[in-house]
Design an enzyme around this catalytic site. Structure first.
Site, PDB file in Angstrom:
ATOM      1  N   LEU A  98       0.813  -1.211   0.000  1.00 26.29           N
ATOM      2  CA  LEU A  98       0.000   0.000   0.000  1.00 26.29           C
ATOM      3  C   LEU A  98       0.848   1.264   0.000  1.00 26.29           C
ATOM      4  CD1 LEU A  98      -2.795  -0.993   2.549  1.00 26.29           C
ATOM      5  CD2 LEU A  98      -3.022  -0.754   0.069  1.00 26.29           C
ATOM      6  N   ASP A 106       2.871  11.464  15.420  1.00 28.69           N
ATOM      7  CA  ASP A 106       3.223  11.605  14.000  1.00 28.69           C
ATOM      8  C   ASP A 106       1.966  11.885  13.193  1.00 28.69           C
ATOM      9  OD1 ASP A 106       4.913  11.741  11.815  1.00 28.69           O
ATOM     10  OD2 ASP A 106       4.866   9.580  11.430  1.00 28.69           O
TER      11      ASP A 106
END
Length: 502
Positions: free
Chosen positions: A22, A138
């Site tokens: 992906l 993040d």
């Protein structure tokens, strides 16, 4: 859209069959996979190695266990985790749809109802993550997936799971363009860090540009520490909320529940954090949650947010666990988990500001001269009268590698990190010594001829080398001053400011 697995990719990770790739990033590779029940999953194989260190493995298990407890409100739920060899992996629910980064790149900035829906969904997700007692660390546009039923935040278990390994390797967890000042400066991070990244991400979605730029890492870090992005193009209440979240001092940023409550606007305030999360998810899906007023999910005008009660004297928005009891007179939704955030800047000794700025700037100039030197050799060797030789290859590689090595400590020097300043000083000293004294030994020339070449300013090579040596010498001196003349970044503690409490 998944692509074919590469030859070095594993075919299985634990109980999960991998069916394609992906994406790939700095932290690892994300695979499309199938679980034992045949359901689609996303599996992220991290690059970090936890080896046989039992403490690192224990930290990984605890962090992924906490991520698995995050409520399924606008998030891609963490389903499982394991270790493949010495590399950990995390399994999460598959979310079909492009990332926010891809969507903005292809279709342009988000506006109107789409922007408000994005803001509510991501604030709801972060509130759910923080309520589970962890921080994302993040949060950025690539980690927001734009599914048909609304945006979903993913990857919230990764940075937490890397906490142990990053401490051993010295790796920085985060993406510079969306890092908070405390991440750049090496301070304590937490849920308050996510709120800075939330503000930056919403601003990116509304403008199509990272709010602190996307050029060199040192330049981005410098802007994160010192620049204040313009939020004037945002509608209310987003403008005030994003401005508050982008405060340099973590204590002045609102917690995720406060942001969500302000975004929901004219609804009946839920009685607890679970009710607030349900109201946020319902607003994203377009159906009113139980206990809320049946208002349209996207009001045509951005109505004023529901007022947030002012904190009582001595009450700190980040001072208690959101799952614990509410202090008498305090707000019904707590602040960030893990205790109060540090105030920026902290009392930790930092490199001298003026010297660090000068050293970082001179280092950038030195790196530019090295790139010039390398490119001049390329042009000369590839020209009609030129020819590639061992000297030309060494000059090109040496110039490019040297420039790259200088930019990393330059960024940390801009951030006033003392180790970064001394690293920069050492690299520049090594370069000057190698250019003047070691090169004659390597190529069998005399010291006199090398000095004439270095300081003769003859031709493109001579000018680039001379300026690089001069700038490198000045960089080494100013970096040494920055590392030696320390200052403590302190100052009075600010009173927390939340939207609606001015």
């Amino acid at each position: 859209m998944a692509v074919t697995l590469e030859p070095d990719d594993p075919e299985r990770l634990g109980r999960y069959e991998l069916t394609g790739r992906l994406g790939e990033g700095g932290q690892g590779v994300v695979y499309a996979g199938r679980g034992p029940d045949g359901g689609d999953v996303a599996v992220k194989l991290l690059r970090a190695s936890i080896g046989r260190d039992p403490k690192a493995r224990d930290r990984f298990v605890r962090a992924t266990g906490a991520a698995g407890r995050v409520a399924d409100f606008c998030t891609a739920r963490v389903l499982d985790a394991g270790v493949h060899g010495d590399r950990p992996y995390i399994v999460s629910a598959s979310v079909p749809g492009p990332s926010l980064l891809t969507l903005v790149d292809e279709e342009g900035p988000r506006t109107g109802a789409a922007l408000r829906r994005l803001a509510i969904a991501t604030a709801t997700a972060l509130a759910a993550v923080h309520h589970a007692g962890i921080a994302h660390r993040d949060f950025k546009p690539p980690n927001v997936l734009m599914a048909e039923d609304g945006p979903r935040v993913t990857d919230f278990g990764t940075a937490e799971a890397l906490g142990g390994t990053s401490a051993m390797t010295g790796q920085i967890v985060g993406t510079p363009a969306y890092m908070a000042p405390e991440q750049v400066s090496g301070q304590e991070t937490g849920a308050w860090t996510d709120m800075f990244a939330w503000g930056a991400t919403i601003l990116f979605a509304a403008t199509g540009r990272p709010p602190f730029g996307d050029d060199t890492v040192p330049a981005v870090m410098h802007r994160v520490l010192h620049d204040t992005p313009d939020t004037g193009m945002l509608p209310p209440p987003l403008a005030d909320l994003v401005t508050a979240c982008l405060a340099k001092d973590p204590a002045r940023r609102p917690a995720a529940p406060h942001v969500l409550l302000a975004l929901l606007g004219p609804v009946t305030a839920p009685g607890d954090i679970d009710g607030l999360l349900a109201a946020g998810a319902a607003a994203v899906e377009g159906t009113p949650a139980e206990g809320t007023a049946p208002t349209p999910p996207y009001p045509p005008a951005y109505l004023p947010p529901a007022p947030i009660p002012p904190p009582r004297p001595g009450f700190h928005p980040h001072a208690h666990d959101p799952r614990g009891p509410v202090p008498s007179g305090g707000h019904p939704f707590g602040g960030h988990p893990s205790g109060p955030p540090p105030h920026m800047p902290s009392a930790e000794p930092r490199a001298n500001t003026a010297a660090a700025t000068a050293a970082g700037g001179l280092a950038v100039l030195t790196a530019a001269m090295l790139v010039w030197f390398a490119l001049h050799n390329v042009v000369t060797a590839a020209g009609p009268t030129g020819a590639w030789s061992g000297v030309a290859v060494v000059n090109v590689l040496g110039g490019l590698v040297g420039a790259g090595l200088l930019t990393i400590p330059a960024g940390f020097t801009f951030a006033r990190r003392i180790p970064g300043a001394w690293t920069l000083c050492g690299l520049c000293t090594l370069y000057v010594v190698a250019s003047v004294f070691l090169a004659p030994l390597l190529w069998g020339t005399s010291l006199d001829s090398q000095l004439r070449f270095v300081f003769g300013f003859e031709g493109g090579d001579g000018v680039a080398v001379a300026l690089a040596v001069i700038f490198g010498t000045l960089t080494a001196i100013t970096a040494a001053v920055a590392g030696s003349v320390k200052s403590r970044a302190g100052g009075p503690r600010a009173t927390p400011v939340l939207p609606g409490t001015r």
